[in-house]
Design an enzyme around this catalytic site. Structure first.
Site, short mmCIF file in Angstrom:
data_model
loop_
_atom_site.label_atom_id
_atom_site.label_comp_id
_atom_site.label_asym_id
_atom_site.label_seq_id
_atom_site.Cartn_x
_atom_site.Cartn_y
_atom_site.Cartn_z
N PHE A 101 0.85 -1.20 0.00
CA PHE A 101 0.00 0.00 0.00
C PHE A 101 0.88 1.25 0.00
O PHE A 101 0.63 2.20 -0.75
CB PHE A 101 -0.89 0.00 1.23
CG PHE A 101 -1.82 1.19 1.34
CD1 PHE A 101 -1.48 2.27 2.15
CD2 PHE A 101 -3.01 1.23 0.64
CE1 PHE A 101 -2.33 3.38 2.24
CE2 PHE A 101 -3.88 2.33 0.73
CZ PHE A 101 -3.52 3.40 1.53
N ASP A 151 -0.47 -7.27 -0.28
CA ASP A 151 -1.67 -7.11 -1.10
C ASP A 151 -1.51 -5.92 -2.03
O ASP A 151 -0.55 -5.15 -1.93
CB ASP A 151 -2.90 -6.89 -0.21
CG ASP A 151 -2.83 -5.57 0.57
OD1 ASP A 151 -3.88 -4.95 0.75
OD2 ASP A 151 -1.72 -5.16 0.96
N GLN A 194 -10.12 -7.57 -0.26
CA GLN A 194 -10.18 -6.50 -1.22
C GLN A 194 -11.49 -6.62 -2.00
O GLN A 194 -12.35 -7.44 -1.64
CB GLN A 194 -8.96 -6.54 -2.16
CG GLN A 194 -7.63 -6.20 -1.48
CD GLN A 194 -7.50 -4.74 -1.08
OE1 GLN A 194 -8.30 -3.88 -1.46
NE2 GLN A 194 -6.48 -4.45 -0.27
N ASP A 271 -6.78 1.55 12.63
CA ASP A 271 -5.57 2.37 12.76
C ASP A 271 -5.74 3.63 11.92
O ASP A 271 -6.44 3.60 10.89
CB ASP A 271 -4.34 1.59 12.23
CG ASP A 271 -4.23 1.76 10.73
OD1 ASP A 271 -4.89 0.98 10.00
OD2 ASP A 271 -3.54 2.70 10.27
N CYS A 311 -6.19 14.14 30.21
CA CYS A 311 -4.84 14.04 29.65
C CYS A 311 -3.99 15.22 30.13
O CYS A 311 -4.52 16.22 30.64
CB CYS A 311 -4.92 14.03 28.11
SG CYS A 311 -4.97 15.67 27.37
N HIS A 340 -3.18 14.41 23.64
CA HIS A 340 -4.63 14.58 23.86
C HIS A 340 -5.44 13.75 22.87
O HIS A 340 -6.37 13.04 23.24
CB HIS A 340 -5.04 16.06 23.74
CG HIS A 340 -6.53 16.20 23.61
ND1 HIS A 340 -7.38 16.15 24.70
CD2 HIS A 340 -7.32 16.32 22.52
CE1 HIS A 340 -8.63 16.24 24.29
NE2 HIS A 340 -8.64 16.33 22.96
#
Ligand SMILES: CCCSCc1cc(N)cc2c(=O)[nH]c(N)nc12
Ligand SMILES: [Zn+2]
Length: 377
Positions: A101, A151, A194, A271, A311, A340
């Site tokens: 990627f 991939d 995919q 993520d 935080c 934060h």
């Protein structure tokens, strides 16, 4: 989180609420509470954060990048120095992406064939190649706990023929990745679904990956410019065709409302560079929406960024201070806002884990959207 010592990789589902799920992924390097948000440590660092600060935000796992680390300092050098965990001082689990990627989005002079991808480094122009076998070798040298199949992710929009051809290549590469990965107890290999936004291709990809057999399944090929509505429309059918007893990882997502919508549709892991990248540009995510500390209206504001946040940025500094260090281009701005944002993302994940476990995800989601609608941030 107390990790239950184990020498195996296993996923325990604790509760479901609609399509949403909560559980724990057990790895030899520690447990991963799901749904989980995984901070991205591209070049062996989560930018502007010490590893211990990342752990303090509540993150159980970090991401690394095969592409970046193979170019600099090289996987062989990291292996010689004891592996990526030792190198970057992170003792918890690490997931590494497989590199294809990033080659397509960063490298120069790329040549894609059945064998793999040859390319020139965006850093110094040196020539390299990646294949399923080389990607598995690099991720093993790094010591990755969760390895991603090699991939190809097609840019959207793309016609059906292009998407089908690309998906079928990725499925052949998935088999080669599986064969090259071998048998590594305690380490996991995830397949990557995919198929663009096409329901039939997504189902075909899921079946192909299930037939090969993986420890987890990623939904790839999204968060590439299709927009939230199209992404959610794809997730409405793409997660349900993946094995129910294995973790599902949506790659590259996303904004807080993207994450909530993905968990609602059965995703366990996500993520994104957004919380760290936007922190460095003065953007802070809060329960009420995004606060842009660049805005002059904060210049005299003594209030914390977010009253409800515990935080360091919200506990010890005013909006006026954050605005000042933004305008002065001081490094502490990126440190405080990254901390934060990552803290906020982890708080969001904990809120969803608790809500799913209590069977009140629908009410939690309604509150999440209602509070954000209030504005006045
Ligand atoms: C460290 C970055 C991990 S996520 C990168 C990423 C992001 C997005 N959006 C899609 C893909 C994909 O389809 N395949 C692969 N390997 N990676 C993807
Ligand atoms: Zn805060």
């Amino acid at each position: 989180m107390t990790a239950t010592p184990t020498d195996r990789f296993a996923f325990d589902l604790h509760a479901t609420d609609g399509m949403a799920r909560t559980g724990v992924i057990h790895t030899p390097r520690g447990d991963i509470r799901t749904p989980a948000f995984m901070p991205v440590g591209t070049a062996a660092t989560v930018k502007a954060m010490l590893p211990e600060s990342v752990a303090a935000t509540g993150a159980d796992i970090l991401l690394g990048n095969t592409y970046h680390l193979m170019l600099r300092p090289t996987a062989e050098r990291i292996a010689h120095l004891g592996g990526l965990h030792r190198f970057m001082n992170w003792s918890g689990p690490i997931l590494t992406d497989s590199g294809g990627f990033q080659v397509m989005s960063l490298a120069d002079l790329r040549k894609l064939t059945e064998a793999g991808v040859s390319f020139k480094s965006h850093i110094d122009g040196s020539k390299h190649m990646l294949s399923p076998e080389r990607s598995m070798e690099i991720q093993k040298l790094l010591g990755s706990d969760i390895v991603m199949c090699f991939d190809e992710c097609p840019a959207l929009p793309a016609d059906r023929d292009r998407i089908a051809t690309s998906m079928q290549l990725s499925m052949r590469w998935a088999q080669r990745s599986r064969d090259a990965f071998g048998d590594r107890p305690g380490h996991a290999l995830f397949g990557i679904q995919q198929g663009g936004l096409e329901q039939d291709f997504r189902a075909e990809s899921a079946q192909a990956l299930t037939d090969i057999g993986f420890d987890g399944y990623a939904v790839g090929g999204l968060a590439v410019g299709e927009g939230q509505e199209a992404m959610f429309g794809c997730l409405d059918h793409a997660t349900g065709v993946l094995p129910v007893d294995k973790p599902r990882y949506l790659m590259g997502v996303g904004k807080p409302d993207d994450i909530v919508g993905a968990v609602k549709r059965g995703i366990d892991m996500m993520d994104c560079v957004l919380p760290s990248r936007s922190g460095r540009t003065g953007q802070a995510f809060t329960r009420r929406g995004v606060v842009n500390l660049k805005n002059a209206r904060h210049a005299d504001d003594p209030r914390p960024l977010d009253e409800g946040c515990t935080c360091p940025a919200c506990s010890n500094y005013s909006r006026a201070y954050l605005h000042h260090v933004f305008r002065a281009q001081e490094m502490i701005l990126g440190m405080l806002l990254t901390w934060h944002n990552l803290h906020y993302y982890q708080t969001l994940m904990q809120g969803m884990r608790d809500a799913i476990a209590a069977g009140r995800f629908v009410a939690w989601e309604a509150d999440f959207h209602a509070v954000r609608a209030q504005g006045d941030i």
